[in-house]
Write an enzyme that holds these catalytic residues in place. Sequence first.
Site, PDB file in Angstrom:
ATOM      1  N   GLY A   1      70.450   8.176  59.988  1.00 41.86           N
ATOM      2  CA  GLY A   1      69.165   8.392  60.963  1.00 41.86           C
ATOM      3  C   GLY A   1      67.907   7.943  60.514  1.00 41.86           C
TER       4      GLY A   1
ATOM      5  N   SER B   1      74.064   2.505  58.069  1.00 45.21           N
ATOM      6  CA  SER B   1      72.497   2.606  58.700  1.00 45.21           C
ATOM      7  C   SER B   1      71.667   3.167  57.396  1.00 45.21           C
ATOM      8  CB  SER B   1      72.647   3.522  59.916  1.00 45.21           C
ATOM      9  OG  SER B   1      71.512   3.537  60.494  1.00 45.21           O
ATOM     10  N   TYR B   2      71.062   4.276  57.834  1.00 43.59           N
ATOM     11  CA  TYR B   2      69.906   4.932  56.862  1.00 43.59           C
ATOM     12  C   TYR B   2      70.829   5.426  55.397  1.00 43.59           C
ATOM     13  CZ  TYR B   2      65.676   6.571  55.068  1.00 43.59           C
ATOM     14  OH  TYR B   2      64.398   6.996  54.223  1.00 43.59           O
TER      15      TYR B   2
ATOM     16  N   ASP C   1      75.037  -5.962  66.119  1.00 38.56           N
ATOM     17  CA  ASP C   1      74.037  -4.887  66.012  1.00 38.56           C
ATOM     18  C   ASP C   1      72.689  -5.330  65.905  1.00 38.56           C
ATOM     19  OD1 ASP C   1      72.825  -2.422  65.478  1.00 38.56           O
ATOM     20  OD2 ASP C   1      73.339  -2.947  63.020  1.00 38.56           O
TER      21      ASP C   1
ATOM     22  N   HIS D   1      77.035  -1.814  65.431  1.00 36.06           N
ATOM     23  CA  HIS D   1      76.340  -0.988  64.192  1.00 36.06           C
ATOM     24  C   HIS D   1      77.223  -0.278  63.391  1.00 36.06           C
ATOM     25  CE1 HIS D   1      72.908   0.717  62.171  1.00 36.06           C
ATOM     26  NE2 HIS D   1      73.559   1.818  62.309  1.00 36.06           N
TER      27      HIS D   1
END
Length: 462
Positions: free
Chosen positions: A79, A175-176, A382, A434
């Site tokens: 996030g 992701s994060y 992505d 993603h």
Amino acid sequence: MHRVTGERHWRWRDENGPSSLGNHEDLVTDLPGQPPVDFRHYAGYITVNENNGRALFYWFYEAMSQPDEKPLVLWLNGGPGCSSVGYGATQEIGPFLVDTDGRGIKFNNFSWNKEANMLFLESPIGVGFSYSNTSIDYDNLGDEFTANDTYTFLHKWYLKFPSYRKRVFYIAGESYAGKYVPELAELIHDNNKDPSLYIQLNGILLGNPETYDAEDWRGMVDYAWSHAVVSDETHKIITETCDFKSSDIWSNEDCSEAVDEVLKQYKEIDIYSLYTPVCIGDTASSDDKSVLKIMMKRKSNMIPRILGGFDPCLDGYANAFYHRLDVQKALHVSDGHRAKNWSICNMDIFYSWADTKPSVLPIYQNLIAAGIRIWVYSGDTDGRVPVLSTRYSISALGLPITKAWRPWYHEKQVSGWVEEYEGLTFATFRGAGHAVPCFKPSSSLAFFSAFLQGESPSSSRY
């Protein structure tokens, strides 16, 4: 051991009497709509700070077979502010996926708990069901805060599940979590000097990970241009005016306006999956209208989060499922009388994130030197953390290549391409966005299995 099924609920009946795990206080026994399975799973809270009343929610699934012999894997979503339970566990790699009716779940034939014991954590506080009773804690959220709380969580979780204390351990995420995972791995490695704190960390696995802010941004805009999302003119302005390595990048008005044009065009499609439809009528993207201006005020180079995904309506299905009072009661987060609020992403956390490392490449170098396995994979459709961002970041490490770029195969088809370096393996997933397991569930499970075994992805079509 037998299963007892009813119309909507499922539970275990152990005819051999209660065992140490079967009688565990966090054992999930009556999850509504759960398909019958032959493994146990557990959910609940671990308090990571008694004074402040800070507690993290987890959901743990034993391996489908031979759980006593298989490793433990912690999965983290990013996030920052997004739920590993809402994404990883019930949209991607867990055994129960939210169904398209928006209320129930279905069995996942390609769950990663076929290969490992899987632990999903909602972290930091403010994500999903995780919380703090001390409001000032929410003002301190950042990378270091998250790593420390997750590390504390692990040790306290081991007290609840002591049989896993000496188990081989891996951390995975996307992701994060490309920052969460290496930071936690480094903390574990550094503290392993104390034998009483030792965790047998063997490797980390990262999907479409944020790695190095400057190269992540460069890769994002180059990818948008090369995939016809933005014009030649916009890309030219960015190339000429944006210094993504500068801490004052947004002071250049031409640069910020051109980057804003990239984000504007991405709002028209799903940035996380360029070639799949958006969820018509979904207003989630409205949160992102002024995201670049907010970042400029904070002088942050973090890439903004724009909500979306493979089935762009899945987030809504997850939201409906986790707001069910009977689901919350089964997962030990509610007393069954009053439902707790839950969201798949807490955007307030993203906007208030106080501490982020601009690059985790120095951590990569430390982990490689320590012999900890690093695998990185990238879905190549992505746009949010595109394959170019990851390739640029890995290139910045300057690692010697041990096995040259080549295709890797699954079920007689090219799943992507792979290159191996000293201490690091990088692979692409052809046609995946993603959240790779949403798009390529079978090949991602095969890739995960190869990672755990320390074997190269298959280089043979047959």
